[in-house]
Design a protein around this motif. Structure first.
Motif, short mmCIF file in Angstrom:
data_model
loop_
_atom_site.label_atom_id
_atom_site.label_comp_id
_atom_site.label_asym_id
_atom_site.label_seq_id
_atom_site.Cartn_x
_atom_site.Cartn_y
_atom_site.Cartn_z
N SER A 1 1.18 -1.50 -0.01
CA SER A 1 0.20 -0.22 -0.21
C SER A 1 0.74 1.50 -0.01
O SER A 1 0.51 2.40 -0.32
CB SER A 1 -0.76 0.22 0.52
OG SER A 1 -0.56 0.04 2.76
N GLU A 2 2.04 1.31 0.75
CA GLU A 2 3.22 1.97 0.77
C GLU A 2 3.84 2.61 -0.97
O GLU A 2 3.63 3.59 -0.72
CB GLU A 2 4.25 2.12 1.80
CG GLU A 2 3.62 2.31 3.36
CD GLU A 2 3.60 4.12 3.19
OE1 GLU A 2 3.61 5.12 2.57
OE2 GLU A 2 2.27 4.60 3.97
N LEU A 3 3.66 1.60 -1.65
CA LEU A 3 4.40 1.73 -3.04
C LEU A 3 3.54 1.91 -3.78
O LEU A 3 3.73 3.00 -4.40
CB LEU A 3 4.59 -0.17 -3.27
CG LEU A 3 6.25 -0.49 -2.52
CD1 LEU A 3 6.01 -1.88 -3.17
CD2 LEU A 3 7.05 0.12 -3.04
N ASP A 4 1.80 1.56 -3.40
CA ASP A 4 1.09 1.99 -4.19
C ASP A 4 0.84 3.27 -4.28
O ASP A 4 0.76 4.18 -5.42
CB ASP A 4 -0.30 1.74 -3.85
CG ASP A 4 -0.80 0.23 -4.68
OD1 ASP A 4 0.00 -0.15 -5.53
OD2 ASP A 4 -1.43 -0.89 -3.55
N ARG A 5 0.85 4.18 -2.85
CA ARG A 5 0.86 5.59 -2.50
C ARG A 5 1.66 6.41 -2.85
O ARG A 5 1.59 7.49 -3.59
CB ARG A 5 0.75 6.05 -0.86
CG ARG A 5 -0.06 6.95 -0.28
CD ARG A 5 -0.65 7.49 0.39
NE ARG A 5 0.83 7.15 1.19
CZ ARG A 5 1.34 7.28 2.69
NH1 ARG A 5 -0.12 7.23 3.57
NH2 ARG A 5 2.35 7.63 2.86
N PHE A 6 3.03 6.13 -3.18
CA PHE A 6 4.79 6.48 -3.43
C PHE A 6 4.10 6.11 -5.10
O PHE A 6 4.72 7.56 -5.67
CB PHE A 6 5.95 5.64 -2.84
CG PHE A 6 6.91 6.22 -3.55
CD1 PHE A 6 7.41 7.64 -2.99
CD2 PHE A 6 7.69 5.69 -4.21
CE1 PHE A 6 8.50 8.41 -3.57
CE2 PHE A 6 9.05 6.14 -4.10
CZ PHE A 6 8.68 7.69 -4.40
N ALA A 7 3.92 5.77 -5.41
CA ALA A 7 3.59 5.96 -7.04
C ALA A 7 2.62 6.73 -7.88
O ALA A 7 2.87 7.02 -8.04
CB ALA A 7 3.30 4.14 -7.45
N ALA A 8 2.03 6.86 -6.95
CA ALA A 8 0.87 7.37 -7.21
C ALA A 8 0.80 8.88 -7.08
O ALA A 8 0.48 10.18 -7.23
CB ALA A 8 -0.70 7.46 -6.25
N ASP A 9 2.15 9.01 -5.62
CA ASP A 9 2.39 10.63 -5.88
C ASP A 9 3.29 10.93 -6.92
O ASP A 9 3.84 12.17 -6.74
CB ASP A 9 3.22 10.49 -3.84
CG ASP A 9 2.40 10.72 -2.99
OD1 ASP A 9 1.02 11.20 -3.64
OD2 ASP A 9 2.89 10.70 -1.95
N MET A 10 4.00 9.90 -7.01
CA MET A 10 5.22 10.25 -8.27
C MET A 10 5.04 10.90 -9.45
O MET A 10 5.26 11.79 -9.80
CB MET A 10 6.50 9.38 -8.11
CG MET A 10 7.66 8.42 -7.52
SD MET A 10 8.92 10.06 -6.98
CE MET A 10 9.42 9.83 -8.61
N ALA A 11 3.47 9.81 -10.04
CA ALA A 11 3.14 10.40 -11.17
C ALA A 11 2.16 11.85 -10.44
O ALA A 11 2.05 12.39 -12.17
CB ALA A 11 1.77 8.95 -10.86
N ALA A 12 1.60 11.95 -9.65
CA ALA A 12 1.20 13.76 -9.54
C ALA A 12 1.98 14.58 -9.91
O ALA A 12 1.66 15.10 -10.67
CB ALA A 12 0.62 13.11 -8.02
N ALA A 13 3.75 13.74 -9.26
CA ALA A 13 4.58 15.11 -9.55
C ALA A 13 4.95 15.44 -11.13
O ALA A 13 5.00 16.45 -11.45
CB ALA A 13 5.92 14.73 -8.40
#
Length: 78
Positions: free
Chosen positions: A47-59
């Motif tokens: 779930s942290e990897l999913d969240r980090f990936a989503a944050d990176m995509a948003a950035a």
């Protein structure tokens, strides 16, 4: 269901999550190093990897938008 194990040689740099050994293939996270690969199956980690990936995509999207806006401003200037 068995999922194909990624190998270090099969991983493109663009597949890696921000230069980490984390790779998402067919909806599953893997930790891949030259020594081998293992599935990341611990729910808190994934779930942290999913969240980090989503944050990176948003950035990435925000940076792309800023670059587009900056290019538009330059085109408008004489």
């Amino acid at each position: 269901m068995s999922h194909p194990v990624p190998t270090w040689a099969s991983i493109r740099p663009s597949e890696r999550l921000a230069d980490t050994p984390a790779v998402r293939r067919e909806g599953h996270w893997w930790l891949v190093t030259p020594a081998g690969a293992m599935p990341a199956s611990e729910p808190r980690l994934t779930s942290e990897l999913d969240r980090f990936a989503a944050d990176m995509a948003a950035a990435d999207r925000a940076v792309a938008k800023l670059r587009t806006e900056r290019a538009a401003v330059r085109e408008d200037q004489p």
